[in-house]
Motif scaffolding. Structure first.
Motif, PDB file in Angstrom:
ATOM      1  N   ASP A 128      22.808  30.723  23.196  1.00  0.00           N
ATOM      2  CA  ASP A 128      23.552  29.491  22.898  1.00  0.00           C
ATOM      3  C   ASP A 128      25.059  29.716  22.900  1.00  0.00           C
ATOM      4  O   ASP A 128      25.840  28.765  22.994  1.00  0.00           O
ATOM      5  CB  ASP A 128      23.135  28.924  21.539  1.00  0.00           C
ATOM      6  N   LYS A 129      25.473  30.971  22.775  1.00  0.00           N
ATOM      7  CA  LYS A 129      26.911  31.269  22.688  1.00  0.00           C
ATOM      8  C   LYS A 129      27.438  32.025  23.906  1.00  0.00           C
ATOM      9  O   LYS A 129      28.577  32.490  23.903  1.00  0.00           O
ATOM     10  CB  LYS A 129      27.191  32.074  21.414  1.00  0.00           C
ATOM     11  N   GLU A 130      26.595  32.176  24.932  1.00  0.00           N
ATOM     12  CA  GLU A 130      26.998  32.921  26.126  1.00  0.00           C
ATOM     13  C   GLU A 130      27.127  31.985  27.319  1.00  0.00           C
ATOM     14  O   GLU A 130      26.366  31.033  27.472  1.00  0.00           O
ATOM     15  CB  GLU A 130      25.973  34.013  26.441  1.00  0.00           C
ATOM     16  N   THR A 131      28.088  32.289  28.184  1.00  0.00           N
ATOM     17  CA  THR A 131      28.237  31.580  29.451  1.00  0.00           C
ATOM     18  C   THR A 131      27.606  32.423  30.561  1.00  0.00           C
ATOM     19  O   THR A 131      27.221  33.574  30.339  1.00  0.00           O
ATOM     20  CB  THR A 131      29.721  31.377  29.778  1.00  0.00           C
ATOM     21  N   ALA A 132      27.534  31.856  31.766  1.00  0.00           N
ATOM     22  CA  ALA A 132      27.035  32.637  32.902  1.00  0.00           C
ATOM     23  C   ALA A 132      27.887  33.881  33.104  1.00  0.00           C
ATOM     24  O   ALA A 132      27.377  34.976  33.359  1.00  0.00           O
ATOM     25  CB  ALA A 132      27.026  31.780  34.163  1.00  0.00           C
ATOM     26  N   GLU A 133      29.216  33.719  32.960  1.00  0.00           N
ATOM     27  CA  GLU A 133      30.133  34.836  33.181  1.00  0.00           C
ATOM     28  C   GLU A 133      29.989  35.899  32.092  1.00  0.00           C
ATOM     29  O   GLU A 133      29.937  37.091  32.384  1.00  0.00           O
ATOM     30  CB  GLU A 133      31.584  34.339  33.245  1.00  0.00           C
ATOM     31  N   SER A 134      29.905  35.463  30.825  1.00  0.00           N
ATOM     32  CA  SER A 134      29.826  36.451  29.745  1.00  0.00           C
ATOM     33  C   SER A 134      28.488  37.178  29.757  1.00  0.00           C
ATOM     34  O   SER A 134      28.410  38.383  29.485  1.00  0.00           O
ATOM     35  CB  SER A 134      30.070  35.794  28.382  1.00  0.00           C
ATOM     36  N   SER A 135      27.414  36.473  30.105  1.00  0.00           N
ATOM     37  CA  SER A 135      26.105  37.138  30.153  1.00  0.00           C
ATOM     38  C   SER A 135      26.053  38.114  31.325  1.00  0.00           C
ATOM     39  O   SER A 135      25.520  39.223  31.211  1.00  0.00           O
ATOM     40  CB  SER A 135      24.967  36.118  30.242  1.00  0.00           C
ATOM     41  N   HIS A 136      26.645  37.709  32.452  1.00  0.00           N
ATOM     42  CA  HIS A 136      26.670  38.594  33.622  1.00  0.00           C
ATOM     43  C   HIS A 136      27.470  39.857  33.302  1.00  0.00           C
ATOM     44  O   HIS A 136      27.049  40.977  33.617  1.00  0.00           O
ATOM     45  CB  HIS A 136      27.288  37.863  34.815  1.00  0.00           C
ATOM     46  N   LYS A 137      28.604  39.675  32.643  1.00  0.00           N
ATOM     47  CA  LYS A 137      29.430  40.831  32.275  1.00  0.00           C
ATOM     48  C   LYS A 137      28.691  41.739  31.286  1.00  0.00           C
ATOM     49  O   LYS A 137      28.749  42.974  31.388  1.00  0.00           O
ATOM     50  CB  LYS A 137      30.759  40.372  31.663  1.00  0.00           C
ATOM     51  N   ALA A 138      27.983  41.141  30.339  1.00  0.00           N
ATOM     52  CA  ALA A 138      27.262  41.935  29.342  1.00  0.00           C
ATOM     53  C   ALA A 138      26.249  42.858  30.003  1.00  0.00           C
ATOM     54  O   ALA A 138      26.150  44.047  29.658  1.00  0.00           O
ATOM     55  CB  ALA A 138      26.567  41.013  28.342  1.00  0.00           C
ATOM     56  N   PHE A 139      25.509  42.325  30.980  1.00  0.00           N
ATOM     57  CA  PHE A 139      24.450  43.132  31.585  1.00  0.00           C
ATOM     58  C   PHE A 139      24.972  44.078  32.668  1.00  0.00           C
ATOM     59  O   PHE A 139      24.420  45.168  32.843  1.00  0.00           O
ATOM     60  CB  PHE A 139      23.337  42.227  32.120  1.00  0.00           C
ATOM     61  N   THR A 140      26.030  43.693  33.386  1.00  0.00           N
ATOM     62  CA  THR A 140      26.588  44.636  34.360  1.00  0.00           C
ATOM     63  C   THR A 140      27.320  45.766  33.650  1.00  0.00           C
ATOM     64  O   THR A 140      27.432  46.870  34.185  1.00  0.00           O
ATOM     65  CB  THR A 140      27.543  43.938  35.354  1.00  0.00           C
ATOM     66  N   THR A 141      27.801  45.520  32.430  1.00  0.00           N
ATOM     67  CA  THR A 141      28.453  46.574  31.645  1.00  0.00           C
ATOM     68  C   THR A 141      27.426  47.544  31.095  1.00  0.00           C
ATOM     69  O   THR A 141      27.598  48.764  31.175  1.00  0.00           O
ATOM     70  CB  THR A 141      29.275  45.956  30.490  1.00  0.00           C
ATOM     71  N   THR A 142      26.344  47.032  30.538  1.00  0.00           N
ATOM     72  CA  THR A 142      25.346  47.917  29.931  1.00  0.00           C
ATOM     73  C   THR A 142      24.518  48.658  30.977  1.00  0.00           C
ATOM     74  O   THR A 142      24.040  49.759  30.736  1.00  0.00           O
ATOM     75  CB  THR A 142      24.438  47.131  28.961  1.00  0.00           C
ATOM     76  N   PHE A 143      24.370  48.043  32.171  1.00  0.00           N
ATOM     77  CA  PHE A 143      23.635  48.689  33.269  1.00  0.00           C
ATOM     78  C   PHE A 143      24.588  48.942  34.443  1.00  0.00           C
ATOM     79  O   PHE A 143      24.545  48.232  35.455  1.00  0.00           O
ATOM     80  CB  PHE A 143      22.483  47.801  33.751  1.00  0.00           C
ATOM     81  N   PRO A 144      25.468  49.944  34.356  1.00  0.00           N
ATOM     82  CA  PRO A 144      26.447  50.155  35.431  1.00  0.00           C
ATOM     83  C   PRO A 144      25.814  50.496  36.784  1.00  0.00           C
ATOM     84  O   PRO A 144      26.416  50.270  37.822  1.00  0.00           O
ATOM     85  CB  PRO A 144      27.314  51.309  34.924  1.00  0.00           C
ATOM     86  N   ARG A 145      24.571  50.990  36.779  1.00  0.00           N
ATOM     87  CA  ARG A 145      23.881  51.260  38.047  1.00  0.00           C
ATOM     88  C   ARG A 145      22.954  50.116  38.440  1.00  0.00           C
ATOM     89  O   ARG A 145      22.184  50.226  39.386  1.00  0.00           O
ATOM     90  CB  ARG A 145      23.076  52.568  37.956  1.00  0.00           C
ATOM     91  N   GLY A 146      23.036  49.016  37.704  1.00  0.00           N
ATOM     92  CA  GLY A 146      22.239  47.850  38.024  1.00  0.00           C
ATOM     93  C   GLY A 146      20.924  47.800  37.256  1.00  0.00           C
ATOM     94  O   GLY A 146      20.547  48.735  36.543  1.00  0.00           O
ATOM     95  N   PHE A 147      20.253  46.676  37.410  1.00  0.00           N
ATOM     96  CA  PHE A 147      18.980  46.395  36.740  1.00  0.00           C
ATOM     97  C   PHE A 147      17.995  46.076  37.857  1.00  0.00           C
ATOM     98  O   PHE A 147      17.943  44.959  38.367  1.00  0.00           O
ATOM     99  CB  PHE A 147      19.180  45.217  35.786  1.00  0.00           C
ATOM    100  N   ALA A 148      17.247  47.081  38.284  1.00  0.00           N
ATOM    101  CA  ALA A 148      16.441  46.987  39.501  1.00  0.00           C
ATOM    102  C   ALA A 148      15.132  46.228  39.267  1.00  0.00           C
ATOM    103  O   ALA A 148      14.604  46.200  38.152  1.00  0.00           O
ATOM    104  CB  ALA A 148      16.150  48.389  40.037  1.00  0.00           C
TER     105      ALA A 148
END
Length: 241
Positions: A128-148
């Motif tokens: 409820d408090k995340e945007t498309a951009e913030s959620s994308h940044k959160a997961f690309t930051t935590t998974f620097p090699r991607g989420f396969a």
């Protein structure tokens, strides 16, 4: 029967509609088409199945990867080629299906996949408090090699495609104020894609346990607020499935 055209003209071997003449006017959310080179390497090193080209499993896997790419990276509904934007609905774990407009109101990105009925104070991730951009940044930051993503089994073909999937990545960056663990985070689930007579997706139903994903991301110790804003490289260059 091919459900998506092959990646061509410098595109991606697992995803269609990234480049070429048909995409010359496509508007991209992050300014340019994404590169999947890094996550493709993770996929090829970590997959448990290698499906022969032309097999139903290969076709479904590429369709799912292409669908995911379009949802995360294409800015205009008119540019979507895997789905019919006028009919498309998405549902998570048996919830009522939501339209693309309603997905936009949820913030897009990972938010529809992380819908929850938990009280706010118990949410490790609050869509409820995340945007498309913030959620994308959160997961690309935590998974620097991607989420396969890999398709493990296909139970039925079109028009109602039922398949089992595995999503995985290594938590090598912080997530929501939690330190990286370096550990493998895996998620298993089932999905149903319904396609029309033109092989356009009109309905997606996802079944998985979001706690399986978030549990692996919230194990690290809490960081100080100054450490939470760890810069990630451009989200165009590091993508998910």
């Amino acid at each position: 029967m091919s459900m998506a055209s092959s990646g061509v003209e410098g595109g991606d071997k697992y995803r269609s509609y990234l480049s070429g003449e048909g995409e010359k006017n496509t508007k991209w959310k992050f300014g340019a088409p994404p590169s999947y080179d890094i996550v493709n390497k993770l996929f090829e090193e970590g997959r448990t199945k290698i499906w022969p080209p032309g097999s139903l499993e290969h076709e479904v896997q590429n369709l799912v990867k292409t669908w995911e790419m379009e949802l995360f990276h294409k800015a205009n509904l008119d540019d979507f080629k895997t789905l019919d934007p006028n009919k498309y609905t998405f549902s998570l774990n048996g919830r009522k299906g939501i339209t693309l407009e309603e997905i936009g109101k949820l913030g897009g990105g990972y938010n529809p996949l992380l819908q929850t009925s938990l009280p706010e104070n118990l949410r490790g991730y609050n869509p409820d408090k995340e945007t498309a951009e913030s959620s994308h940044k959160a997961f690309t930051t935590t998974f620097p090699r991607g989420f396969a993503l890999e398709v493990l089994q296909v139970y039925s073909g079109p028009p109602e495609i039922v398949y089992k999937f595995r999503h995985w990545g290594y938590m090598e960056g912080p997530f929501q104020g939690h330190a990286p663990t370096g550990e493998l985070v895996e998620v298993y689930g089932m999905s149903i894609f319904t396609v029309d007579e033109h092989n356009k997706i009109v309905k997606v139903e996802f079944f998985y346990d979001p706690g399986q994903l978030l549990g692996g991301l919230l194990k690290g110790e809490k960081l100080g607020t100054s450490s939470q804003e760890t810069a990630s490289s451009c989200p165009v260059l590091r993508s998910t499935g």
